[in-house]
Design a protein around this motif. Structure first.
Motif, PDB file in Angstrom:
ATOM      1  N   THR A   1       0.869  -1.183   0.000  1.00 26.48           N
ATOM      2  CA  THR A   1       0.000   0.000   0.000  1.00 26.48           C
ATOM      3  C   THR A   1       0.900   1.225   0.000  1.00 26.48           C
ATOM      4  OG1 THR A   1      -0.073   0.108   2.403  1.00 26.48           O
ATOM      5  CG2 THR A   1      -1.783  -1.214   1.318  1.00 26.48           C
ATOM      6  N   GLY A   2       0.314   2.380  -0.152  1.00 34.95           N
ATOM      7  CA  GLY A   2       1.087   3.614  -0.167  1.00 34.95           C
ATOM      8  C   GLY A   2       1.385   4.169   1.219  1.00 34.95           C
ATOM      9  N   ASP A   3       1.055   3.413   2.270  1.00 32.70           N
ATOM     10  CA  ASP A   3       1.242   3.898   3.639  1.00 32.70           C
ATOM     11  C   ASP A   3       2.698   3.973   4.077  1.00 32.70           C
ATOM     12  OD1 ASP A   3      -1.488   3.916   3.671  1.00 32.70           O
ATOM     13  OD2 ASP A   3      -1.687   2.077   4.843  1.00 32.70           O
ATOM     14  N   ALA A   4       3.555   3.104   3.531  1.00 32.56           N
ATOM     15  CA  ALA A   4       4.948   3.042   3.981  1.00 32.56           C
ATOM     16  C   ALA A   4       5.827   2.515   2.867  1.00 32.56           C
ATOM     17  CB  ALA A   4       5.057   2.131   5.209  1.00 32.56           C
ATOM     18  N   ASP A   5       7.127   2.772   2.995  1.00 35.40           N
ATOM     19  CA  ASP A   5       8.140   2.186   2.129  1.00 35.40           C
ATOM     20  C   ASP A   5       8.771   1.019   2.872  1.00 35.40           C
ATOM     21  OD1 ASP A   5       7.617   4.145   0.290  1.00 35.40           O
ATOM     22  OD2 ASP A   5       9.540   5.160   0.473  1.00 35.40           O
ATOM     23  N   TYR A   6       9.505   0.171   2.133  1.00 34.69           N
ATOM     24  CA  TYR A   6      10.104  -1.012   2.726  1.00 34.69           C
ATOM     25  C   TYR A   6      11.541  -1.180   2.269  1.00 34.69           C
ATOM     26  CZ  TYR A   6       5.251  -2.260   3.629  1.00 34.69           C
ATOM     27  OH  TYR A   6       3.950  -2.253   4.047  1.00 34.69           O
ATOM     28  N   LEU A   7      12.378  -1.606   3.192  1.00 31.09           N
ATOM     29  CA  LEU A   7      13.713  -2.088   2.851  1.00 31.09           C
ATOM     30  C   LEU A   7      13.650  -3.597   3.013  1.00 31.09           C
ATOM     31  CD1 LEU A   7      16.725  -1.607   2.180  1.00 31.09           C
ATOM     32  CD2 LEU A   7      17.133  -1.673   4.642  1.00 31.09           C
ATOM     33  N   LEU A   8      13.998  -4.320   1.968  1.00 36.64           N
ATOM     34  CA  LEU A   8      13.964  -5.777   1.981  1.00 36.64           C
ATOM     35  C   LEU A   8      15.381  -6.318   2.047  1.00 36.64           C
ATOM     36  CD1 LEU A   8      12.751  -8.634   1.440  1.00 36.64           C
ATOM     37  CD2 LEU A   8      12.937  -8.078  -0.998  1.00 36.64           C
ATOM     38  N   HIS A   9      15.620  -7.242   2.971  1.00 30.46           N
ATOM     39  CA  HIS A   9      16.876  -7.987   3.045  1.00 30.46           C
ATOM     40  C   HIS A   9      16.572  -9.458   2.824  1.00 30.46           C
ATOM     41  CE1 HIS A   9      19.405  -4.939   5.578  1.00 30.46           C
ATOM     42  NE2 HIS A   9      19.333  -4.618   4.296  1.00 30.46           N
ATOM     43  N   LEU A  10      17.325 -10.104   1.941  1.00 30.29           N
ATOM     44  CA  LEU A  10      17.257 -11.552   1.779  1.00 30.29           C
ATOM     45  C   LEU A  10      18.411 -12.143   2.569  1.00 30.29           C
ATOM     46  CD1 LEU A  10      15.317 -10.931  -0.584  1.00 30.29           C
ATOM     47  CD2 LEU A  10      16.401 -12.805  -1.793  1.00 30.29           C
TER      48      LEU A  10
END
Length: 190
Positions: free
Chosen positions: A45-54
């Motif tokens: 959603t447009g509520d937050a950004d995300y940093l993804l770590h694998l």
């Protein structure tokens, strides 16, 4: 003169710090040592950004980082392996060290996900973070096949004719057979 130089220096430092904290987009880095070829799609959603770590389950280290802008379609190619997906989310990106500041929310998906390729498929996943009831994970595969390019076998002057029915009609000496060419066809499959 010193005042002008100090003012220019302050503007330069401010611009430098502002540019380092701008919202990135997509793959930040891949330290797996393997090519990133397998699909991972994330809906937000447009509520937050995300940093993804694998995080590689076998080596117990983070091998890939990507930035997901909230509300935008996101796809990243990842290397093969079994990974824990760790997300940091928030609204005010402050760089990889501070993430989203004191309001950073960190969560890990319940189970590691396996990304792999076969001769005919590149298998990945679709993560849906838009549902209030929880995260939905779906398998996703990109099918592919090699399709012979018939033009690569057409008889060109002095080349092999694959449809030659009578070998006695072959020119002397027998010409070199052309190498067939293939196109890779790819589509989303289940």
């Amino acid at each position: 003169m010193a005042r002008v130089i100090s003012t220019l220096f302050a503007v330069f430092v401010t611009a430098l710090s502002a540019s380092s904290d701008e919202r990135p987009q997509g793959l930040l880095w891949n330290r797996s040592g393997l090519p990133a070829t397998l699909p991972l799609l994330i809906k937000t959603t447009g509520d937050a950004d995300y940093l993804l770590h694998l995080r590689d389950v076998e080596r117990e280290k983070v091998v890939l980082a990507a930035y997901v802008r909230g509300g935008e379609f996101f796809q990243v190619l990842v290397p093969p392996g079994r990974f824990e997906l760790v997300f940091a989310s928030g609204e005010d990106w402050q760089g990889e060290a501070k993430l989203f500041g004191v309001n950073t929310h960190i969560f890990t998906l319940d189970q590691p996900l396996k990304f792999r390729a076969t001769l005919s498929q590149r298998k990945g996943h679709l993560i849906d973070l838009t549902q209030a009831r929880g995260t939905t994970i779906s398998d996703l595969a990109k099918c592919q096949r090699l399709a012979l390019d018939p033009e690569s076998l057409r008889n060109r002057k002095g080349q092999f004719d694959p449809l030659l029915r009578n070998p006695s009609e072959a020119p002397q000496p027998w010409p070199k057979m052309p190498s067939p060419q293939y196109d890779v066809e790819t589509w989303t499959c289940l």
